[in-house]
Design a protein around this motif. Structure first.
Motif: not given
Lengths: 299, 295
Positions: A12, A16, A19, A283, A297-299, B92, B96, B99, B107, B152, B158, B161-162, B294
């Motif tokens: 993992y 990443l 990034v 923000v 929620r964003i994530f 990229v 990313a 994970p 993770f 990036f 987002l 992965f969502n 979500k």
């Protein structure tokens, strides 16, 4: 080594890696440059080697009348944009939602969100042409109303309305999409119940449609507060000129002109830092509000 | 939905249709006008009488664009920039996203990294620290400054992965039972499933990269590295028609002929966006709502 390879955590991190490298190079590294706001920059010594100057830049800023003008312009323009882009898309979405003719609905949408994908460079070129003293708008005004040509982009009366309206023109179709999606998800039995109760179409809009999307409106209004210190650099930079600095010069254009082009790096950084910190707080605040009240929620 | 066909209801529909037609025309007018000007006779164009149809049909402006070497140099820079940003940026993002699509118990650093990316990423040092940084990295007047900072993109990660998190959990379980590791899953399981979301972010990337002009204003001096939008910005916008000394002249020859020429360049620069617009339209509404559910 083989132990690592068998561990998913290791893989993992490998995934990443790009990034992280990019993030460090272009997000973390510039942060040390922020210290410039508190320094006397000597180019030969670099950012790190230059001597500290404390809050000198901020004292200088407070005495600078331009900064208040720039702040006022920024707030007026961004609030104007915020309000127009809240109300107009809602009205458009409500109208589109009333229509039953699919192809017409789709055509209107296709046309109105097209400008969203065009850059402000292109659009500034277009608007500069149609708003010039010998452009089509002045020509129409002259033939229909007998008005004298107005230099719209060189007028302190017209500049802000033009910025706000042209932004509305560009983005209204795009913003409509979300409201329309919310409207179509309203349960149709609510409309049927209203119909049986003898509600007129306007009453249905007032009592079913609008309450049905109130949550989405509140959410988007809250999130749009993020941008209150950003009046739209690309748009203003490509449309303004010296004559309209009084009404059109905003924080970002001022920082670009004085800080970067004028090489007053410390001053530019000092203003940019305040802007970034307030922006970050906004923000955090708006997302917290959105999470609390709309479970966003964003994530 | 039941709609009564009363007179009032019909009138209501008519008002709405008229308003929406007016809005659509107002949206199209400036764009069509520019295209019309680009095909018009320069002298007539300067009188400001052209609406949405060319007057005194002429290819003159376009044949003059053909002679503009810088236009094509810049076009090529933009194309290169888009291709490289698209390939590397998608790679990229795709890597990313994997994970981050895992559960926190799988993770362990997931949430910590996400919060760091979100919070630190929201803090923008401002234009001058970025300028100093690029100079220190030796990226001044370098093609890669047009590409690297855009690879990036947290929003795209987002989105991807969502999207994955909305796929049935059983897929992943099956792959685990078959003994698939992260890389096998990434390539053989998720890739074919991700084509819609990858199409969405690719289209966003193409349009955003095509439209980006400011990076080159700050970092590029070499005309061979100037993207098309920056070139357009310099010719169309930097020449200021509202400068006091130019007001009222209105008809000097150079200004007249530049109006149609600029319109032609603007029209040509719009063309690629108009071309992929039907695809964008198909994917972007999808894109906005993609991954919005979500668990």
């Amino acid at each position: 080594m083989t132990k690592w390879l068998r561990n998913d955590q290791f893989h993992y991190h490998i995934m990443l890696l790009p990034v992280f490298v990019l993030f460090i190079l272009f997000q973390i590294f510039p942060i040390y440059g922020v210290t410039l706001a508190f320094k006397h920059f000597i180019p030969t010594k670099g950012v790190l080697g230059s001597p500290w100057a404390g809050l000198e830049q901020y004292k200088f800023l407070m005495q600078n009348p331009e900064i208040w003008r720039v702040l006022r312009n920024t707030l007026i323009i961004s609030v104007g944009k915020l309000i127009t882009l809240l109300i107009v898309p809602i009205v458009l979405a409500l109208m589109l939602n009333e229509l039953r003719v699919k192809w017409f609905k789709r055509s209107v949408q296709t046309i109105t969100y097209l400008p969203h994908f065009l850059s402000w460079v292109i659009l500034a070129g277009i608007f500069r042409d149609i708003l010039s003293t010998h452009g089509i708008i002045n020509h129409l005004m002259e033939t229909i109303f007998g008005m004298n040509p107005i230099m719209y982009l060189g007028s302190n009366i017209w500049f802000r309305p033009i910025i706000i309206l042209s932004n509305m023109w560009k983005e209204m179709g795009f913003s409509t999409v979300i409201y329309l999606a919310a409207l179509t998800s309203i349960n149709s039995t609510l409309y049927e119940a209203a119909e049986i109760d003898g509600a007129s179409r306007l009453q249905k809009i007032r009592h079913v449609s609008i309450p049905g999307i109130a949550m989405v409106i509140a959410l988007l209004a809250t999130l749009s507060l993020n941008g209150i210190l950003y009046a739209g650099f690309d748009q203003i930079y490509n449309l303004y000129n010296v004559i309209v600095y009084d009404t059109g010069d905003v924080i970002e254009t001022w920082v670009f002109r004085n800080g970067l082009v004028g090489a007053q790096y410390e001053l530019g950084t000092a203003v940019g830092l305040v802007n970034s910190v307030i922006g970050l707080l906004l923000v955090a605040l708006t997302y917290t509000l959105a999470y609390r009240f709309a479970n966003y929620r964003i994530f | 939905m039941i709609t009564s066909k009363t007179f009032g209801s019909r009138a209501f529909d008519t008002v709405i249709i008229v308003v929406l037609l007016a809005v659509s025309l107002a949206t199209l007018f400036p764009i069509l006008h520019t295209v019309a000007v680009s095909f018009s006779n320069p002298a007539i164009a300067s009188s400001g009488t052209i609406t949405v149809w060319p007057k005194g049909w002429s290819w003159n402006a376009y044949s003059r664009v053909m002679d503009d070497k810088q236009f094509f140099t810049s076009l090529w820079v933009s194309v290169e920039r888009i291709v490289i940003t698209l390939v590397l940026g998608t790679a990229v993002t795709y890597l990313a996203a994997f994970p981050f699509s895992r559960e926190t118990r799988d993770f362990r650093m997931r949430n910590i990294y996400l919060w760091i990316l979100l919070i630190v990423g929201s803090f923008n040092g401002g234009i001058i620290p970025n300028y100093m940084n690029a100079k220190n990295l030796g990226l001044f007047d370098n093609f890669w400054i047009l590409v690297l900072p855009y690879l990036f993109n947290f929003g795209n990660i987002l989105l991807v992965f969502n999207f994955w998190r909305n796929l049935p959990k059983e897929l992943d379980d099956c792959a685990n039972i078959d003994g698939a590791g992260p890389w096998v899953k990434l390539i053989t399981l998720y890739f074919p499933l991700s084509l819609p979301v990858l199409a969405t972010i690719s289209l966003f990337t193409i349009v955003n990269t095509w439209n980006e002009y400011f990076q080159a204003i700050v970092f590029i001096n070499n005309p061979h590295l100037l993207p098309l939008q920056t070139y357009l910005q310099q010719i169309v916008v930097t020449i200021d028609p509202t400068r006091p000394e130019e007001i009222g002249k209105g008809g000097s020859l150079s200004e007249v002929s530049n109006q149609t020429l600029d319109a032609a360049k603007i029209a040509l620069t719009m063309l690629p966006v108009l071309f992929i617009y039907p695809f964008l339209q198909r994917f972007f509404i999808h894109g906005i709502t993609l991954g919005s559910v979500k668990e």
